[in-house]
Design an enzyme around this catalytic site. Structure first.
Site, short mmCIF file in Angstrom:
data_model
loop_
_atom_site.label_atom_id
_atom_site.label_comp_id
_atom_site.label_asym_id
_atom_site.label_seq_id
_atom_site.Cartn_x
_atom_site.Cartn_y
_atom_site.Cartn_z
N HIS A 12 0.83 -1.20 0.00
CA HIS A 12 0.00 0.00 0.00
C HIS A 12 0.87 1.26 0.00
O HIS A 12 0.60 2.22 -0.71
CB HIS A 12 -0.91 -0.01 1.22
CG HIS A 12 -1.99 -1.04 1.16
ND1 HIS A 12 -3.32 -0.73 1.14
CD2 HIS A 12 -1.93 -2.40 1.10
CE1 HIS A 12 -4.05 -1.83 1.08
NE2 HIS A 12 -3.21 -2.86 1.06
N ASP B 125 -5.39 6.01 2.38
CA ASP B 125 -5.40 4.61 1.98
C ASP B 125 -6.77 4.00 2.28
O ASP B 125 -7.49 4.45 3.18
CB ASP B 125 -4.31 3.85 2.75
CG ASP B 125 -4.28 2.37 2.43
OD1 ASP B 125 -3.63 2.01 1.44
OD2 ASP B 125 -4.92 1.58 3.15
N TRP C 111 -3.42 -7.70 -6.19
CA TRP C 111 -3.65 -6.73 -7.26
C TRP C 111 -2.34 -6.12 -7.77
O TRP C 111 -2.16 -5.96 -8.98
CB TRP C 111 -4.61 -5.64 -6.82
CG TRP C 111 -5.07 -4.78 -7.96
CD1 TRP C 111 -4.85 -3.45 -8.15
CD2 TRP C 111 -5.84 -5.21 -9.10
NE1 TRP C 111 -5.42 -3.02 -9.31
CE2 TRP C 111 -6.04 -4.09 -9.92
CE3 TRP C 111 -6.36 -6.44 -9.50
CZ2 TRP C 111 -6.74 -4.15 -11.12
CZ3 TRP C 111 -7.06 -6.51 -10.70
CH2 TRP C 111 -7.25 -5.37 -11.49
N ALA D 298 11.74 -12.49 -2.86
CA ALA D 298 11.97 -12.36 -4.30
C ALA D 298 11.87 -10.91 -4.74
O ALA D 298 10.93 -10.21 -4.35
CB ALA D 298 10.94 -13.19 -5.06
#
Length: 481
Positions: free
Chosen positions: A16, A118, A368, A348
């Site tokens: 976020h 947010d 998303w 990763a």
């Protein structure tokens, strides 16, 4: 020129936070009259999981005069709170500090244009209302999930639906934003878990109070969902995406270099990448099924493994803690037998991996941000949702958009189901075959990625939507050049 000041309030989660920072950069690059103060919250129990600070998030030199960061003081958190309770109470506890920042800005030479919050920080709408300035919500999920939540919240408040009772059913629901009925078993995990359902419903109620909703999507990707949100029943929606943090989280480590070096040594378009997000962990039995599938498939692979936290405290769940030690979780001899064609890693550098020429397919949880990144780089997906809204994303990608193969799109981590090696292997084989097609899924994903780039350029759909947002900010505050 008078300056229009915006106060950004991101939630402390990395996904976020970084998306919101990219939004800030895009806004100030479009209009020199904009200035942005970003309020940085410490994560709950900062000593357990070091978060981000104003120093670590220093802006690029080219916009350093327009974006500044403020570290908010730590707040007390209840160690016995559940993750959902902790998230909302932790954010609400920062109201007093944000109020002080807003108060100071109202007394400066700048004009306060509004607060950008947010999607989980909607309790801060109270501060905007107190000072008589508009609030805008930055929605880090897609337009389809936003439309779903408005619809669900409306039905839930009128007591017309109990989504928890539908979690494993084949009953079909008509959902705005989806062209096909959604089976109950494909409802998002957070909508069928009592605690998170309450969090989503509460935040969605408050989103209705916003002056506008900034959504990290683009018209070409979710045109039907965006159209469904344009009926006047909700605040105006501004699709301004894809907003991506293509530089990652700033990690330049030995581990990252080793991963890229390994990818460099692989043939072009030959590797399947498996990564399930910072909270995407599996039990040991499931990890062994994945390992077996990879070994049988014969494909080259890069696999990001997260150890499943057993009965993790709320603070660890929120912060994504968990050791990346995995050697004892995999079948005996697996690492040795696959050493020539596979690599197992912990963390990763996802964007760097997806951008690499050797990667052909992506086995993903369909978060998303990950979805947007995969499409941006033209990498087809195999959908294996785990939590949050991911089941809805997977349904959309596989059943409606044909941008992904399905492994188990109704999977839920808390469902007690083990996906077999045969099912996983089949999904990986279908993914790699489809990604290699010159006129199939691989082509569709690449074309959608190009449309995302076009949306951000001058005259594109997201570029125009960003312009309308800026006009609204300026008009509301009558700030003239």
């Amino acid at each position: 020129m008078k300056t229009a000041e915006l106060v950004f309030v991101p939630s402390p989660g990395a996904g976020h936070l970084f998306a919101m920072l990219e939004l800030a950069k895009q806004l100030v690059s479009r209009d020199s009259r904009l200035s942005i103060t970003v309020c940085i919250m410490k994560r709950p129990y900062e000593s357990v999981a070091p978060g981000f600070t104003s120093h670590s998030l220093a802006p690029d030199p080219k916009n350093s005069n327009q974006i500044r960061f403020v570290d908010l003081p730590a707040v007390d958190s209840d160690p016995n709170a559940t993750p959902g309770q902790l998230l909302l109470s932790h954010i609400a506890a920062h109201k007093v500090h944000i109020r002080e920042i807003v108060s100071a800005l109202t007394q400066s030479d700048s004009r306060l244009a509004g607060l950008v919050l947010d999607m989980f920080c909607t309790s801060i709408v109270d501060v905007a209302n107190e000072f008589g300035v508009p609030s805008y919500v930055f929605y880090t999920c897609g337009a389809t999930f936003l439309g779903f939540m408005f619809h669900l919240q409306n039905l839930y408040d009128r007591r017309e639906i109990d989504p928890i009772a539908l979690r494993d059913s084949d009953a079909e629901l008509e959902i705005p934003g989806l062209m096909n009925p959604l089976p109950g078993k494909n409802l998002p995990s957070d909508a069928v878990e009592e605690e998170w359902l309450k969090v989503l419903v509460e935040t969605t109620r408050r989103i209705r109070e916003a002056r506008g909703i900034i959504v990290n999507t683009y018209l070409e990707l979710e045109s039907y969902a965006v159209d469904c949100l344009s009926n006047g029943g909700t605040p105006p929606v501004y699709p301004v995406g894809p907003i991506l943090n293509l530089r990652g989280e700033g990690h330049e480590t030995k581990e990252k270099n080793e991963i890229i070096e390994w990818l460099d040594a692989q043939p072009p378009s030959s590797v399947v990448f498996l990564c399930f997000g910072s909270l995407g962990s599996f039990c040991e039995e499931q990890l062994k099924e994945i390992a077996t599938a990879l070994e049988r498939s014969g494909e080259r692979f890069l696999w990001s493994v997260r150890r499943s936290p057993e009965k993790a405290p709320a603070m660890e769940v929120l912060n994504g803690n968990g050791a990346d030690s995995f050697g004892d979780l995999l079948p005996g001899g697996f690492l040795e037998r696959t050493a020539g064609r596979g690599k197992v890693i912990g963390w990763a550098p996802q964007t760097a991996v997806l951008a690499h020429r050797s990667v052909r397919g992506f086995v993903s949880h369909c978060g998303w941000n990950s979805t947007l990144e995969s499409i941006w780089f033209g990498v087809p997906m195999a959908a294996w949702p785990i939590y949050a809204e991911q089941q809805l994303n997977a349904f959309k990608l596989v059943k409606e958009m044909e941008l992904a193969e399905g492994i188990r799109i109704d999977y839920r981590r808390d469902g007690g189901v083990i996906v077999t090696a045969e099912e996983i292997e089949g999904g990986i084989r279908r993914l790699m075959a489809a990604a290699a097609e010159t006129d199939g899924m691989g082509k569709k994903v690449k074309e959608m990625g190009e449309k995302g780039r076009e949306a951000l350029t001058k005259g594109g759909s997201s570029y125009s939507s960003m312009g309308r947002l800026i006009e609204d900010l300026m008009d509301n505050n009558k700030i003239m050049p």
